[in-house]
Design an enzyme around this catalytic site. Structure first.
Site: not given
Ligand code: UD1
Ligand code: UDP
Length: 359
Positions: A208
């Site tokens: 991601h």
């Molecule tokens: C964010 C964090 C990243 C973290 C990740 C955990 C920042 C800069 N990044 O990245 O550090 O590792 O969360 O998962 O804060 N979206 C959906 N549904 C959701 C959530 C997101 O459709 O429930 C879509 C958003 O609309 C957007 C994309 O996913 O298009 C990215 O979401 P965003 O919150 O900007 O960043 P993440 O990649 O989730």
């Molecule tokens: N995780 C979860 N369901 C999923 C994928 C990840 O519960 O489908 C959990 C995972 O076990 C970990 C956390 O989400 O505890 C990690 O989040 P993510 O990878 O989104 O973000 P990061 O840790 O890289 O910021």
């Protein structure tokens, strides 16, 4: 003592579950939870509150799906209003997301003490949005709770001993959560049966990170590696919504199995019984270690360098051949794990006691 805790993204709900449970058991401490709304799908947000008994947020700001500046700016403004109303003793933030930085900055400007959980981590790659968020958050925090010795050393090198703040090593709060929810997962998760997976006979992967998803050649190269691995061992990917959108945009067609994001109890079950983990997630790299599984990290750097030094994790970047080679070295191994890299599973108690001592 009143703490306003800011959460917004999936890993923050998991970290908050551990701290909120300890707060709930401690008389004289009130926690007000603010959900920025950064993650908003049921399977990226609500499921964690339901399954992990996290208190419902007192405020839901509903800010998401924006550019970095717009998202952080709107959160800053909205969190400022909440903090001005609540007047807490501390604002607590987790990790390195836009929600983290907005919360810390809003509090700092109102002269409310900031506690940063997961302080001191560095990738030394300023192209990552997370690196910018964590460096800025650390610098304006009053309490820096570091999960590892490496994190403490990073802050030492940046001169934090000269700043008026408290730096403490407390272990990793995700370890608290992993230990607590493992038995609940064992009792309740049916995910392996639901997906017809046999323990030890599938690789679990997640992707991601912006550095991988927003770069077509990198994503293509990772997909190709997982496709090739999938021809001999089934690869299963709970797919982050960011990645789903970009696979569609680039027209990439994975051969491996994709499922919607799963809740934490199912994720523990999938992780602890996989033959190998492949991921660019920070949290999952550590969970692989907590549950005795080897990990190939799909990034060029990791903040969790002790995993690489210990031989539990190979950094393979996004290169197809390197990923396959690393998987070949680690797949199916599940022995040789020594506990202790991430504390004793009581980070939350330490954090709360330290804040109580500071009021
Ligand atoms: C964010 C964090 C990243 C973290 C990740 C955990 C920042 C800069 N990044 O990245 O550090 O590792 O969360 O998962 O804060 N979206 C959906 N549904 C959701 C959530 C997101 O459709 O429930 C879509 C958003 O609309 C957007 C994309 O996913 O298009 C990215 O979401 P965003 O919150 O900007 O960043 P993440 O990649 O989730
Ligand atoms: N995780 C979860 N369901 C999923 C994928 C990840 O519960 O489908 C959990 C995972 O076990 C970990 C956390 O989400 O505890 C990690 O989040 P993510 O990878 O989104 O973000 P990061 O840790 O890289 O910021």
């Amino acid at each position: 003592m009143k703490i306003v805790t800011i959460v917004g993204a999936r890993p923050q709900f998991i970290k908050a579950s551990a701290f909120s449970r300890v707060v709930a058991q401690t008389p004289g401490v009130t926690e007000v939870l603010v959900h920025t709304g950064q993650h908003f799908d049921d399977n990226m947000s609500e499921v964690f509150f339901r399954e992990m008994d996290i208190p419902a947020p007192a405020y839901h700001l509903d800010i998401h799906s924006l550019s970095h500046g717009a998202m952080t700016g709107r959160m800053l403004e909205a969190i400022e209003k909440v903090l001005a109303e609540e007047k807490p003793d501390f604002t607590l933030v987790y990790g390195d997301t836009n929600s983290t930085l907005a919360g810390a900055l809003a509090a700092r400007k109102l002269h409310i003490k900031v506690a940063h959980v997961e302080a001191g981590l560095r990738s030394f790659n300023m192209a990552m949005p997370e690196e910018v968020n964590r460096i800025l958050t650390d610098r304006i925090s009053d309490y820096l709770f570091c999960p590892t010795k490496v994190a403490i050393q990073n802050l030492e090198q940046e001169g934090f001993r000269h700043f008026p703040c408290l730096v403490a090593e407390c272990g990793d709060i995700m370890y608290d959560a992993a230990l607590y929810y493992k038995s609940k997962s064992d009792r309740e998760s049916k995910i392996l049966a639901d997906l017809s997976l046999s323990p030890g006979h599938y690789h679990l992967a997640t992707i991601h990170r912006q550095e991988n998803t927003d770069d077509k050649p990198r994503l293509q190269s990772i997909v190709e590696a997982l496709n090739q691995l999938n021809r001999s061992v089934q690869v299963i990917v709970p797919l982050h919504p960011r990645t789903r959108k970009l696979l569609d945009l680039y027209g990439l067609i994975p051969e491996f199995r994709m499922v919607p994001p799963v809740g934490y109890l199912d994720m523990i079950a999938l992780t602890s019984q996989a033959s190998l983990i492949l991921t660019d997630s920070g949290g999952l790299q550590k969970e692989a270690y907590f549950f005795g599984r080897y990990c190939v990290t799909l990034r060029d750097q990791t903040e969790w360098t002790e995993l690489v030094d210990g031989g539990y994790n190979i950094l393979a970047g996004a290169d197809t051949d390197r990923i396959i080679e690393a998987a070949g070295l680690l797949a199916g191994k599940n022995h040789g794990f020594k506990a202790g890299l991430y504390g004793d599973g009581h980070a939350a108690e330490f954090i709360l006691a330290t804040l109580q001592a500071g009021t």
